[in-house]
Design an enzyme around this catalytic site. Sequence first.
Site, PDB file in Angstrom:
ATOM      1  N   SER A 235       0.849  -1.190   0.000  1.00  0.00           N
ATOM      2  CA  SER A 235       0.000   0.000   0.000  1.00  0.00           C
ATOM      3  C   SER A 235       0.880   1.234   0.000  1.00  0.00           C
ATOM      4  CB  SER A 235      -0.899   0.004   1.242  1.00  0.00           C
ATOM      5  OG  SER A 235      -1.542   1.254   1.404  1.00  0.00           O
ATOM      6  N   TYR A 248      -2.582  -0.538  10.238  1.00  0.00           N
ATOM      7  CA  TYR A 248      -2.521  -0.967   8.841  1.00  0.00           C
ATOM      8  C   TYR A 248      -1.181  -0.595   8.208  1.00  0.00           C
ATOM      9  CZ  TYR A 248      -3.727  -1.082   3.848  1.00  0.00           C
ATOM     10  OH  TYR A 248      -3.744  -1.323   2.491  1.00  0.00           O
TER      11      TYR A 248
END
Length: 404
Positions: A235, A248
Site C-alpha cells: 500500500s 494498517y
Amino acid sequence: MSPTGDWDFAWDMALVQCESLLLYCAVSAVFMGSALHKLIRNKVKIEHACVCGLLSLLIVALVCFYLLSRSIGLTIFILSCITYYISIPVRDLLPTKDKAVLITGCDSGLGHALAKHLDELGVLVFASVLDKKGQGAEELRRICSSRLSIIQLDVTDSEQIKAACSEIKGRLQGEGLWGIVHNAGVIGYIADGELLPISLYKQCMDVNFFGAAHVTKTFLPLLRKAKGRLICISSMAGHVPIPRLAAYAASKAALTMYCAVMRQDLIKWGVKVAAVHPSGFKTNIYDSHENLSSQNRNILDSLMPDVKEDYGEEYLETFKDLHHEMFATSSSDLTPVLEDVCHALLARNPHFSYTPGRFAHFIPCLFRNFPLWVYDHFAKKIFQIHRNILPRSLQLSQTKNWRS
C-alpha cells in the site's frame, strides 16, 4: 583589431553558436520522437518514464552547449540521450501458457478481479478464498474457465496453508508454481493510533504480514522450481505515514521491507520479486457498516476512562463514517492495479515497485524529497476527509488560551 574585424569575429561566433544550437535541436527532436514512440508503444506510465531523467538530460544539454566544445558536448549529449532511451522499459510479456499463479484473498475486491483477469489471459489460476461456498467463490466458478481452481485458504491458519500447498502441488503434477500474489489484507479500523486496541494491531500484522510470510515460506520450493514471481500487494501507506492508519500502515511497511529483502535473497534462484503500492481503490478491505459499528463500540469499551475523557465522545464519534468517506473518495476503476500486477507477473523485465492510482507516485516522492513540514502540509490537505474536530481536552485548552 579594427571595428570591422571585431564585427566579423562576433558574426562568426554567432554563426557557430547557431549551428551548434541547430545540431542540439536536431538531436533533441530525433531523441524525443523516438522516446515518445517507445513510451506510447509500450504503454509506459509517466512515473516509469523517469521525469527526473528528462530533467537531467536538459541540464546535460545546457552544460554541454555553454561550457564544452561542440564536438565533445554533442558527443556527451548524444550518449546521454541513447542511455535514457535504452532505459525506457519495454512491454515484452511472456506467454501465459503453462503459467500457474496463486492469488490470496479472492473472495471479493482486487483479488476477485485479478483472478478473473488472469483467467481471461489464459493463466492457470489458483484463487484462494476464505469460504469455498461463499458468493465470491461461486461467482468465480460460474464466470471463469475450467482452468481456475478455488482453494480454501485462510492465510492466518497454518493447517490450511499446508493443505493448500499440498493440493496445489498435486495439481501441478511435478511442475513449478510461476507466481504468488499476496493480496489478502485487512485495514482494521481507521482512528488515532492511541485509540486502537493491541488486538487490532495483531490482526493487521497476522493477515497483512505474517500471513504473507507464512504462505511464501511454504510455497517457495514450488516458486523456486519455476523461477517465478513473488508479488506483494502492499500500500502507499506502507512507505509514507498516513494519519489514523497506524496498525494498517505498520503491517504494510513490514510487508514492503520483507518484499525488498526477499528480492535480494531470491535473486540467486532466478525468482523475481515485486511490490505493488496502490493508493485508494474501492475494494472490500473497507468493512461493512454493521461490522464497523461493532468495532467502534468495542474500541470505545476498551479505552481507559482518562483516555476516553481526553478525547471526548464527539471526537470518537467522527470515526464511525470515516471508512465510508474514504471508500467514497477512492477510485472504482481497478484497471491500473490489474495492469501493474500483470506486468509484474508476466514482463520479461518487471519493475520492483509499482505505484498505481491517484497520488500513489506523488505522495511518496513528496515524502522522500522534501522537508517534513512540506509533506505534513500536503498530507493534511489530502487525507483530511472528515470534519476537523479536536479532542475534547485540546478544545478546552484552546478555549482557556483564548480567554486568557
